[in-house]
Motif scaffolding. Structure first.
Motif, PDB file in Angstrom:
ATOM      1  N   LEU A 338       0.789  -1.205  -0.169  1.00 35.95           N
ATOM      2  CA  LEU A 338      -0.072  -0.191   0.159  1.00 35.95           C
ATOM      3  C   LEU A 338       0.920   1.163  -0.056  1.00 35.95           C
ATOM      4  CD1 LEU A 338      -2.786  -1.115   2.658  1.00 35.95           C
ATOM      5  CD2 LEU A 338      -2.923  -0.768   0.019  1.00 35.95           C
ATOM      6  N   ALA A 339       1.880   1.084   0.525  1.00 39.15           N
ATOM      7  CA  ALA A 339       2.811   2.530   0.947  1.00 39.15           C
ATOM      8  C   ALA A 339       3.717   2.765  -0.405  1.00 39.15           C
ATOM      9  CB  ALA A 339       3.958   2.049   1.943  1.00 39.15           C
ATOM     10  N   ALA A 340       3.790   1.534  -1.054  1.00 36.56           N
ATOM     11  CA  ALA A 340       4.516   1.732  -2.481  1.00 36.56           C
ATOM     12  C   ALA A 340       3.326   2.642  -3.465  1.00 36.56           C
ATOM     13  CB  ALA A 340       5.095   0.312  -2.948  1.00 36.56           C
ATOM     14  N   ILE A 341       2.376   1.913  -3.487  1.00 36.61           N
ATOM     15  CA  ILE A 341       1.249   2.371  -4.256  1.00 36.61           C
ATOM     16  C   ILE A 341       1.008   4.030  -4.110  1.00 36.61           C
ATOM     17  CG2 ILE A 341      -1.074   2.194  -4.902  1.00 36.61           C
ATOM     18  CD1 ILE A 341      -0.895  -0.540  -4.443  1.00 36.61           C
ATOM     19  N   VAL A 342       0.965   4.428  -2.928  1.00 47.19           N
ATOM     20  CA  VAL A 342       1.015   5.794  -2.410  1.00 47.19           C
ATOM     21  C   VAL A 342       2.075   6.485  -3.180  1.00 47.19           C
ATOM     22  CG1 VAL A 342       1.278   7.656  -0.514  1.00 47.19           C
ATOM     23  CG2 VAL A 342      -0.415   5.188  -0.306  1.00 47.19           C
ATOM     24  N   ALA A 343       3.292   5.962  -2.793  1.00 46.50           N
ATOM     25  CA  ALA A 343       4.563   6.827  -3.371  1.00 46.50           C
ATOM     26  C   ALA A 343       4.421   6.877  -4.967  1.00 46.50           C
ATOM     27  CB  ALA A 343       5.731   5.803  -2.837  1.00 46.50           C
ATOM     28  N   VAL A 344       3.810   6.053  -5.718  1.00 43.89           N
ATOM     29  CA  VAL A 344       3.958   5.869  -7.240  1.00 43.89           C
ATOM     30  C   VAL A 344       2.953   7.009  -7.457  1.00 43.89           C
ATOM     31  CG1 VAL A 344       2.693   4.945  -9.100  1.00 43.89           C
ATOM     32  CG2 VAL A 344       4.324   3.567  -7.788  1.00 43.89           C
ATOM     33  N   ARG A 345       1.714   7.247  -6.782  1.00 47.60           N
ATOM     34  CA  ARG A 345       0.770   8.213  -7.180  1.00 47.60           C
ATOM     35  C   ARG A 345       1.449   9.544  -6.927  1.00 47.60           C
ATOM     36  NH1 ARG A 345      -2.377   6.480 -10.525  1.00 47.60           N
ATOM     37  NH2 ARG A 345      -3.802   7.955 -10.055  1.00 47.60           N
ATOM     38  N   ALA A 346       2.134   9.631  -5.893  1.00 43.42           N
ATOM     39  CA  ALA A 346       2.836  11.160  -5.617  1.00 43.42           C
ATOM     40  C   ALA A 346       3.944  11.537  -6.358  1.00 43.42           C
ATOM     41  CB  ALA A 346       2.939  11.058  -4.236  1.00 43.42           C
ATOM     42  N   LEU A 347       4.548  10.416  -7.132  1.00 45.67           N
ATOM     43  CA  LEU A 347       5.752  10.736  -8.030  1.00 45.67           C
ATOM     44  C   LEU A 347       5.490  11.835  -9.180  1.00 45.67           C
ATOM     45  CD1 LEU A 347       7.395   7.305  -8.299  1.00 45.67           C
ATOM     46  CD2 LEU A 347       8.398   9.656  -7.178  1.00 45.67           C
ATOM     47  N   PRO A 348       6.230  12.649  -9.486  1.00 49.73           N
ATOM     48  CA  PRO A 348       6.207  13.714 -10.734  1.00 49.73           C
ATOM     49  C   PRO A 348       6.031  12.801 -11.839  1.00 49.73           C
ATOM     50  CG  PRO A 348       7.931  14.117  -9.468  1.00 49.73           C
ATOM     51  CD  PRO A 348       7.606  12.755  -8.897  1.00 49.73           C
ATOM     52  N   GLY A 349       5.269  13.428 -12.891  1.00 51.02           N
ATOM     53  CA  GLY A 349       5.221  12.815 -14.303  1.00 51.02           C
ATOM     54  C   GLY A 349       4.179  13.117 -15.111  1.00 51.02           C
ATOM     55  N   ASP A 350       4.272  13.222 -16.498  1.00 52.11           N
ATOM     56  CA  ASP A 350       3.219  13.658 -17.397  1.00 52.11           C
ATOM     57  C   ASP A 350       3.146  15.149 -17.149  1.00 52.11           C
ATOM     58  OD1 ASP A 350       3.360  10.967 -18.761  1.00 52.11           O
ATOM     59  OD2 ASP A 350       1.711  10.551 -17.282  1.00 52.11           O
ATOM     60  N   GLY A 351       4.112  15.817 -16.965  1.00 48.22           N
ATOM     61  CA  GLY A 351       3.792  17.393 -16.602  1.00 48.22           C
ATOM     62  C   GLY A 351       3.408  17.653 -15.151  1.00 48.22           C
ATOM     63  N   ASP A 352       3.015  16.711 -14.454  1.00 42.99           N
ATOM     64  CA  ASP A 352       2.558  17.003 -13.223  1.00 42.99           C
ATOM     65  C   ASP A 352       3.667  16.822 -12.028  1.00 42.99           C
ATOM     66  OD1 ASP A 352       1.449  16.888 -10.680  1.00 42.99           O
ATOM     67  OD2 ASP A 352       0.626  14.780 -10.866  1.00 42.99           O
ATOM     68  N   GLY A 353       3.888  18.049 -11.506  1.00 45.45           N
ATOM     69  CA  GLY A 353       4.860  18.189 -10.360  1.00 45.45           C
ATOM     70  C   GLY A 353       5.093  17.135  -9.361  1.00 45.45           C
ATOM     71  N   GLY A 354       3.819  16.404  -9.079  1.00 44.60           N
ATOM     72  CA  GLY A 354       3.862  15.522  -7.913  1.00 44.60           C
ATOM     73  C   GLY A 354       3.479  16.085  -6.639  1.00 44.60           C
ATOM     74  N   ASN A 355       3.505  15.327  -5.620  1.00 42.11           N
ATOM     75  CA  ASN A 355       3.574  15.776  -4.220  1.00 42.11           C
ATOM     76  C   ASN A 355       4.508  15.284  -3.263  1.00 42.11           C
ATOM     77  OD1 ASN A 355       2.313  16.006  -1.479  1.00 42.11           O
ATOM     78  ND2 ASN A 355       0.407  16.264  -2.150  1.00 42.11           N
ATOM     79  N   PHE A 356       5.467  16.132  -3.091  1.00 36.56           N
ATOM     80  CA  PHE A 356       6.854  15.488  -2.237  1.00 36.56           C
ATOM     81  C   PHE A 356       6.400  14.978  -1.045  1.00 36.56           C
ATOM     82  CE2 PHE A 356       9.919  16.480   1.011  1.00 36.56           C
ATOM     83  CZ  PHE A 356      11.015  15.555   0.444  1.00 36.56           C
ATOM     84  N   TRP A 357       5.425  15.393  -0.121  1.00 33.62           N
ATOM     85  CA  TRP A 357       5.084  15.217   1.109  1.00 33.62           C
ATOM     86  C   TRP A 357       4.306  13.837   1.261  1.00 33.62           C
ATOM     87  CZ3 TRP A 357       8.081  17.417   4.199  1.00 33.62           C
ATOM     88  CH2 TRP A 357       8.371  18.712   4.078  1.00 33.62           C
TER      89      TRP A 357
END
Length: 450
Positions: A338-357
């Motif tokens: 579950l934690a790895a899936i959360v990290a994936v969804r928060a990574l930058p990509g496709d013009g999205d800056g992601g969510n560092f926190w």
């Protein structure tokens, strides 16, 4: 008179710096009168030696994030390889050191293996002074730093042998926790040495591309006095233990046990994830989020992951815990997925800056549950093999040695694949391990309840 002389020689044989011929920790009288005191003295010296060995093993994880600022023109892929190579040599040496358990971990071995780490650090400190240092030279130095990882197996085998079976599990867990604390320590303390003037005459400020001055050689030089001191203490205060044939037989015998390999798969998922992401996490932050905002700095946040994992390892391996080791391991694999899936969804990509926190929290969750699972699988291993303490120790040595290849696998895959692809592969592996743990160890009527 002869009896008095014999007793005098027996007492003298346990003094610091001597070779011990007679070691029977399972004898309650011997343990109360002599064994506990001698074991504690040896373990107290072996623990900081192991911490320093792990620190050297993982030194490249924090050094690489400063190479670009110091004028080295390495690509992101090359930097991940520099963090992967120590994992490869460390894990391979751990396999060899596991077989040498009966003759390793004593005074001579601890002193020599600690002093041996001074050479790679001297070479590293000199190499990072010159941005023209060829990349293959850096790879060779990284490989030599992996010697620190190999020391882990020998040290664990030596400490496990010191204690009676009823105490060896808890002693090994404490020793392992101190050792893995070196991973967090190197990522925090090396950063302080690099960015401040500590040991400035030895490692003056190097080239930099913007930002504050860097004393990059200090990342290596600052550990050398501690290694010299610890090697001297090991030589002066520890003991050598004469090996017994019974200890030589077990590593070969455990290869034929099914649960050796099943528990190794679980250890690869827990400890392998911990050490692999510990090696890769600083460079991962530096290549994904730091270019978007310098405040999201690897040197500021990366050490928190291994630190959380070390604390969780103690909780997961705590003897006498109400929850069984197998059920705790189930929770750890579910949590890592579950934690790895959360990290994936928060990574930058496709013009999205992601969510560092959110990404940082996701990786902290991976470290948390990996540490928890690392402790619980070791506790589970002791339960599966019951009173066969030597077999359990041999299986633990082999399984953790193979699991250390996670320190190579994860950074090397990040050099070849996008982080999202790797995380999804790991989620699949965590699901597989969860199924193995439930079927063989956790369900009602399981073959080997743990």
């Amino acid at each position: 008179m002869s009896t008095l002389l014999s007793r005098g020689r027996r007492r003298d044989s346990y003094r610091p710096g001597t070779a011990i011929q007679h070691w029977t920790p399972e004898d309650p009288g011997f343990w109360a009168a002599t064994g506990a005191r001698v074991a504690a003295r040896n373990a107290r010296i072996a623990a900081p030696a192991l911490l320093l060995a792990c620190a050297v093993w993982q030194l490249w994880s924090v050094t690489v994030v400063q190479l670009d600022r110091a004028g080295f023109g390495y690509s992101g892929s090359q930097r991940f390889w520099l963090t992967a190579v120590p994992g490869l040599t460390g894990a391979t040496l751990r396999l060899g050191y596991t077989l040498l358990g009966p003759v390793a971990g004593g005074r001579r071995w601890t002193a020599a293996s600690t002093a041996l780490l001074i050479g790679p650090l001297l070479w590293l400190g000199l190499a990072v002074r010159d941005p023209a240092t060829p990349y293959p030279v850096m790879v060779a130095i990284a490989a030599l730093c992996g010697i620190g990882g190999g020391s882990f197996a020998a040290s664990m085998a030596g400490v496990a042998r010191l204690y009676p079976g009823r105490l060896s599990g808890a002693a090994s867990l404490r020793h392992a926790a101190v050792g893995t604390l070196g991973v967090a320590a190197v990522q925090l303390l090396a950063t302080i040495a690099i960015t401040t003037g500590i040991l400035a005459p030895a490692g003056g400020p190097g080239e930099r591309r913007g930002g504050p001055e860097l004393w990059l050689p200090n990342s290596a030089f600052r550990w050398i006095p501690l290694l010299v001191l610890t090697a001297g203490l090991a030589w002066s205060l520890m003991n050598d233990f004469v090996p017994r044939a019974a200890w030589l037989e077990k590593p070969r015998a455990v290869y034929r046990l099914k649960h050796t390999w099943l528990l190794t798969l679980l250890q690869l998922g827990t400890f392998g994830s911990f050490i692999g992401f510990a090696a890769a996490f600083p460079n991962l932050i530096d290549t994904t989020f730091t270019p978007l905002d310098p405040a999201w700095s690897a040197t500021r946040y990366a050490w928190t992951g291994p630190f959380v994992g070390v604390l969780a390892q103690w909780l997961g391996g705590r003897p006498g815990a109400r929850m069984s080791g197998a059920r705790c391991t189930l929770i750890s694999f579910a949590g890592m997925a579950l934690a790895a899936i959360v990290a994936v969804r928060a990574l930058p990509g496709d013009g999205d800056g992601g969510n560092f926190w959110l990404c940082w929290a996701g990786f902290l969750g991976v470290f948390l549950f990996a540490g928890l699972g690392n402790g619980s699988t070791l506790r589970q291993l002791r339960a599966v093999f019951g009173g066969r303490h030597r077999t359990a120790s041999a299986v633990a040595g082999l399984s953790t040695a193979i699991a250390a290849y996670g320190g190579f696998f994860i950074p090397s895959m990040l050099a070849l694949l996008p982080i999202t692809d790797l995380l999804y592969v790991l989620v699949g592996y965590y699901a597989l391990c969860l199924g193995i743990c439930w079927w063989y160890y956790a369900r009602e009527g399981a073959q080997a309840p743990g």
